[in-house]
Design a protein around this motif. Sequence first.
Motif, PDB file in Angstrom:
ATOM      1  N   ALA A 191      47.929  43.377  55.440  1.00 26.03           N
ATOM      2  CA  ALA A 191      47.415  42.044  55.768  1.00 26.03           C
ATOM      3  C   ALA A 191      46.969  41.977  57.219  1.00 26.03           C
ATOM      4  CB  ALA A 191      48.475  40.988  55.474  1.00 26.03           C
ATOM      5  N   LEU A 192      47.789  42.492  58.122  1.00 24.65           N
ATOM      6  CA  LEU A 192      47.449  42.442  59.541  1.00 24.65           C
ATOM      7  C   LEU A 192      46.246  43.336  59.837  1.00 24.65           C
ATOM      8  CD1 LEU A 192      48.146  41.378  62.339  1.00 24.65           C
ATOM      9  CD2 LEU A 192      49.741  43.296  62.615  1.00 24.65           C
ATOM     10  N   ARG A 193      46.186  44.517  59.201  1.00 19.22           N
ATOM     11  CA  ARG A 193      45.053  45.416  59.436  1.00 19.22           C
ATOM     12  C   ARG A 193      43.747  44.784  58.951  1.00 19.22           C
ATOM     13  NH1 ARG A 193      46.711  49.641  56.852  1.00 19.22           N
ATOM     14  NH2 ARG A 193      45.542  49.346  54.917  1.00 19.22           N
ATOM     15  N   ALA A 194      43.768  44.179  57.773  1.00 28.00           N
ATOM     16  CA  ALA A 194      42.548  43.557  57.255  1.00 28.00           C
ATOM     17  C   ALA A 194      42.117  42.389  58.130  1.00 28.00           C
ATOM     18  CB  ALA A 194      42.781  43.088  55.823  1.00 28.00           C
ATOM     19  N   PHE A 195      43.076  41.592  58.580  1.00 32.89           N
ATOM     20  CA  PHE A 195      42.741  40.423  59.398  1.00 32.89           C
ATOM     21  C   PHE A 195      42.171  40.860  60.742  1.00 32.89           C
ATOM     22  CE2 PHE A 195      43.408  36.762  62.090  1.00 32.89           C
ATOM     23  CZ  PHE A 195      43.145  35.691  61.253  1.00 32.89           C
ATOM     24  N   CYS A 196      42.810  41.817  61.405  1.00 30.48           N
ATOM     25  CA  CYS A 196      42.330  42.263  62.715  1.00 30.48           C
ATOM     26  C   CYS A 196      40.972  42.955  62.604  1.00 30.48           C
ATOM     27  CB  CYS A 196      43.353  43.201  63.348  1.00 30.48           C
ATOM     28  SG  CYS A 196      44.890  42.388  63.830  1.00 30.48           S
ATOM     29  N   THR A 197      40.761  43.709  61.524  1.00 28.74           N
ATOM     30  CA  THR A 197      39.452  44.322  61.305  1.00 28.74           C
ATOM     31  C   THR A 197      38.387  43.246  61.115  1.00 28.74           C
ATOM     32  OG1 THR A 197      40.550  46.196  60.242  1.00 28.74           O
ATOM     33  CG2 THR A 197      38.181  45.979  59.917  1.00 28.74           C
ATOM     34  N   ALA A 198      38.742  42.176  60.392  1.00 24.73           N
ATOM     35  CA  ALA A 198      37.803  41.065  60.209  1.00 24.73           C
ATOM     36  C   ALA A 198      37.463  40.407  61.537  1.00 24.73           C
ATOM     37  CB  ALA A 198      38.386  40.049  59.237  1.00 24.73           C
ATOM     38  N   VAL A 199      38.458  40.215  62.402  1.00 23.93           N
ATOM     39  CA  VAL A 199      38.203  39.598  63.708  1.00 23.93           C
ATOM     40  C   VAL A 199      37.291  40.485  64.542  1.00 23.93           C
ATOM     41  CG1 VAL A 199      39.269  38.862  65.873  1.00 23.93           C
ATOM     42  CG2 VAL A 199      40.341  38.274  63.711  1.00 23.93           C
ATOM     43  N   ARG A 200      37.545  41.810  64.517  1.00 24.44           N
ATOM     44  CA  ARG A 200      36.693  42.726  65.281  1.00 24.44           C
ATOM     45  C   ARG A 200      35.246  42.660  64.809  1.00 24.44           C
ATOM     46  NH1 ARG A 200      38.895  47.333  67.905  1.00 24.44           N
ATOM     47  NH2 ARG A 200      36.747  48.082  67.833  1.00 24.44           N
ATOM     48  N   ALA A 241      34.883  41.389  53.423  1.00 21.21           N
ATOM     49  CA  ALA A 241      35.270  40.470  52.346  1.00 21.21           C
ATOM     50  C   ALA A 241      36.052  41.174  51.242  1.00 21.21           C
ATOM     51  CB  ALA A 241      34.037  39.767  51.789  1.00 21.21           C
ATOM     52  N   PRO A 242      35.638  42.356  50.759  1.00 23.09           N
ATOM     53  CA  PRO A 242      36.449  43.038  49.742  1.00 23.09           C
ATOM     54  C   PRO A 242      37.842  43.415  50.229  1.00 23.09           C
ATOM     55  CG  PRO A 242      34.224  43.921  49.760  1.00 23.09           C
ATOM     56  CD  PRO A 242      34.332  43.021  50.944  1.00 23.09           C
ATOM     57  N   GLN A 243      37.962  43.819  51.494  1.00 22.47           N
ATOM     58  CA  GLN A 243      39.283  44.170  52.027  1.00 22.47           C
ATOM     59  C   GLN A 243      40.204  42.948  52.043  1.00 22.47           C
ATOM     60  OE1 GLN A 243      39.093  46.141  55.831  1.00 22.47           O
ATOM     61  NE2 GLN A 243      37.473  47.553  55.168  1.00 22.47           N
ATOM     62  N   LEU A 244      39.682  41.830  52.538  1.00 25.62           N
ATOM     63  CA  LEU A 244      40.496  40.616  52.580  1.00 25.62           C
ATOM     64  C   LEU A 244      40.849  40.149  51.179  1.00 25.62           C
ATOM     65  CD1 LEU A 244      38.620  38.691  55.419  1.00 25.62           C
ATOM     66  CD2 LEU A 244      40.926  39.619  55.565  1.00 25.62           C
ATOM     67  N   LYS A 245      39.901  40.241  50.252  1.00 19.60           N
ATOM     68  CA  LYS A 245      40.171  39.813  48.873  1.00 19.60           C
ATOM     69  C   LYS A 245      41.244  40.679  48.230  1.00 19.60           C
ATOM     70  CE  LYS A 245      39.074  37.193  45.309  1.00 19.60           C
ATOM     71  NZ  LYS A 245      40.101  37.640  44.369  1.00 19.60           N
ATOM     72  N   GLU A 246      41.231  41.973  48.493  1.00 22.13           N
ATOM     73  CA  GLU A 246      42.239  42.870  47.936  1.00 22.13           C
ATOM     74  C   GLU A 246      43.634  42.514  48.436  1.00 22.13           C
ATOM     75  OE1 GLU A 246      43.335  47.652  47.924  1.00 22.13           O
ATOM     76  OE2 GLU A 246      41.467  46.936  48.825  1.00 22.13           O
ATOM     77  N   VAL A 247      43.748  42.242  49.736  1.00 19.53           N
ATOM     78  CA  VAL A 247      45.059  41.872  50.300  1.00 19.53           C
ATOM     79  C   VAL A 247      45.513  40.530  49.753  1.00 19.53           C
ATOM     80  CG1 VAL A 247      46.293  41.374  52.441  1.00 19.53           C
ATOM     81  CG2 VAL A 247      44.610  43.222  52.386  1.00 19.53           C
ATOM     82  N   GLU A 248      44.589  39.573  49.602  1.00 16.34           N
ATOM     83  CA  GLU A 248      44.938  38.262  49.031  1.00 16.34           C
ATOM     84  C   GLU A 248      45.519  38.425  47.630  1.00 16.34           C
ATOM     85  OE1 GLU A 248      41.783  35.369  49.073  1.00 16.34           O
ATOM     86  OE2 GLU A 248      40.991  36.224  50.920  1.00 16.34           O
ATOM     87  N   ASP A 249      44.854  39.172  46.791  1.00 15.88           N
ATOM     88  CA  ASP A 249      45.318  39.346  45.407  1.00 15.88           C
ATOM     89  C   ASP A 249      46.692  39.996  45.378  1.00 15.88           C
ATOM     90  OD1 ASP A 249      42.938  38.261  44.623  1.00 15.88           O
ATOM     91  OD2 ASP A 249      41.968  40.189  44.223  1.00 15.88           O
ATOM     92  N   GLU A 250      46.912  40.949  46.255  1.00 23.03           N
ATOM     93  CA  GLU A 250      48.215  41.617  46.291  1.00 23.03           C
ATOM     94  C   GLU A 250      49.317  40.646  46.701  1.00 23.03           C
ATOM     95  OE1 GLU A 250      50.310  45.358  48.660  1.00 23.03           O
ATOM     96  OE2 GLU A 250      48.119  45.289  48.443  1.00 23.03           O
ATOM     97  N   LEU A 251      49.041  39.810  47.688  1.00 19.73           N
ATOM     98  CA  LEU A 251      50.054  38.843  48.138  1.00 19.73           C
ATOM     99  C   LEU A 251      50.278  37.759  47.091  1.00 19.73           C
ATOM    100  CD1 LEU A 251      49.136  38.414  51.931  1.00 19.73           C
ATOM    101  CD2 LEU A 251      51.014  39.725  50.945  1.00 19.73           C
TER     102      LEU A 251
END
Length: 785
Positions: A191-200, A241-251
């Motif tokens: 979750a943190l990796r996907a979020f920080c990558t999105a911010v970058r 978007a796919p990375q964030l969606k994958e983490v969302e579904d897992e959580l």
Amino acid sequence: MSEPKDFFAATAAAAAAAASSTSLRSSEQRDMDRESNSNEADDWSVSDYAGEGVQRSNSGAQDTLDITQYPKYGWVDVTSEFHEACQELLPGELAQDMLFGLFEAMSAIEIMDPKMDVGMGFDKTDLPPPSFEAAVAMGAIKLAGLEPAELIGVFDALFACLVSWLEGNSMDQVLFTCLYLHAPAQIQDKALRAFCTAVRNLIVVIKNIIILAAVNEEEDFQLYGNSALLAAEKAQPATIAPQLKEVEDELVRKCKQLNASEDQILMAVVHRLRFMRHLFQAIYQVELMSSAESAEEAVNEIYKNLNVAAELLPLIRRTIERGTQPVEGSEAPNPMGFSPRIHDRSQPPTFPRSIKIRERPASYQFLEEMVARFKYACKVIRYKDYYTALNFLIEYSRKSGHCILSRSVLQTLFSSSIRLAHGKQSMKQFLRYSVQCFNSPPVLNPKHPVNNDPKVQQHLETFFRYCISMNTFNQFIRLCGFNRARQRDKLAHLIENFDPLQVDAARLDSLMNQLANERAMEGNEVHATALKHSTHFSTWVLYNCFRAMYIYLMSGFELELYAVHEFLYIYWYPYEFLVGFIVSALTRTENILLAQEEYAEHQSRTQLNGSGGGSNNKNRKAAKPKKHKKQQRPYRQEIVYYHAVLSLCGGMYKAMGALTKDGRVRLPMSKFDNEEIRYIRRFAPFVPLTSPPPVSYAEFKNIRDHLMLSSVEDLYTYAAKHFDQARNVLESIQNPEQEILDLLQIARTNFVVMNVLARGHQKELKRQPEFDFSKHSYFPIIKLK
């Protein structure tokens, strides 16, 4: 060379050695030295600068003085005397001495100021600011196994840093104080990796949009920061978007296995990831608008993502307290993962040193308002002509001018929707269509017989090519994207460019009328009637010029540039000239449209009557009589609005004249002020224009002197009548917007105040009234103290 730290101690030692050596001289030599030294006024000794303690230390032998120790000064506490002296100064005043001017004052303010001095505010007991690797080795940050509360704290802090960056702070001092952004690929928590990558990646996308829009200034936004950090990992916005969606579904799957309390806090993490995904998609799609096949479909997709983001924000704001909170008194926006002073030594000395990152509730409030501005900006795609698009951009700038990203998004959506920048619709086609929508010149109507005349088309081509080469209309659109202060500066240059366009438009109208006369002389009445028009092109150019002049003049009130005693001639100019010109241009345009409508109906009746009889009409049904068609008046509402503005300007002009004659307005002393110079500078951008002709100070002075011949009571009464006229006009507007309601309240209040003053209220008490611009930027409520 720079002086050593123990400079004063070494000087004191040298002075002591010199004193001991002089004791060996003869009395005669000392008398000669004393006599020669008395002739030098600039000579000084150690007693002139050393304190009493230093003088006592110098009385001993030279070998007893340890020059490596900190020198013992005779410090005197002057704090109380300093504060007493400061009480004599008003805010903004500086003490000036022969050796202490403005330069020394500014240097004194900057030295040891935490905002400017990198060494101030740094606790020497703290460890040095670590890098990402050092923080991991020290155990200061976690890369895996973060609790939901810790994730919420980091996410909220990053949103706060993002907002602080959009407000104009350096990304190094806000965003890249987060150590996680330095190496997102090394973070193990998904979750943190996907979020920080999105911010970058969001940083890169936002920078691209702002650079492409090119409406930012130095005070708005700092585009460039530590580019080495951004280049460390290549941006891949399409994969976010796919990375964030994958983490969302897992959580979400994990939430189903938890109890109610744990489920709520984990869903708060999901809401933040989902909000980031939809916000990122909306902003990324704005960047891709230039290459979209259909602008309407792209904007609809952006709008859908913004709607979802807007729905998530209330849920996020309710769970702010569930995350880790910043430590009280700390500069870090979150206890873990942030090092506020990591870039202190790498920044140039001109950067601000003290950055206050927005608090989390205020940051989400900013994001909520920004999403609403984005949704409002999507409406620009509806406006396909210059008149409606310019009105929309001016209104948007007035409401959302403080956010650089919102202004840049609007400029990107507009240029992409009409494809000015990418060749799908040229600026020439856009302007041609805009003139046709504004007042429908006959030569631009494809149904008229003169449309295919090569001579007419050649003249039109020359005119529109000249409009494009001057770049005036395009600059007017772009100008609305700058902040309000810069708009005024750029408007001054824009107004000057309208003069050659006015001349060329008048020349084109003259040529069209000349061609119409030639066709009439040839007996070609159809072509002559089609070519006849009043002043289509010059009216269009003049109207836009008048709009620019009005915005320039009245924006001075919004920026608080005018002194109260200047209000008289600032309101006088739109009352006597400018607003009347705008009303005249719009009225003339309406009359042209009405005349063309009547001509079209006449032509249709003529053709219908001329086609009667014959075998072809035997089986034709009888035409039903048309109902009376209501004539179109597309500018009626704007004309009514400017009539109200005209009355308000007249009321303020005569109210200021009455207050000035009544002695209620403080005037500057004549030896410190020259009204003619002020007047010339205020109206300097209007001087190069041929139409309207510039009005000299002598003309204004004659008009004002004639006004001042009336009594004070009569002037108050005249002002009240103007405000009453404005009130009546504004009350006639159906379904009024908020601006109309605000102007109505201003007109009503000022009408009452003028009537009260006309009856002699506070006649003996000559106090300057308060001018309250809180309701409207251009027109104040006059309040008696």
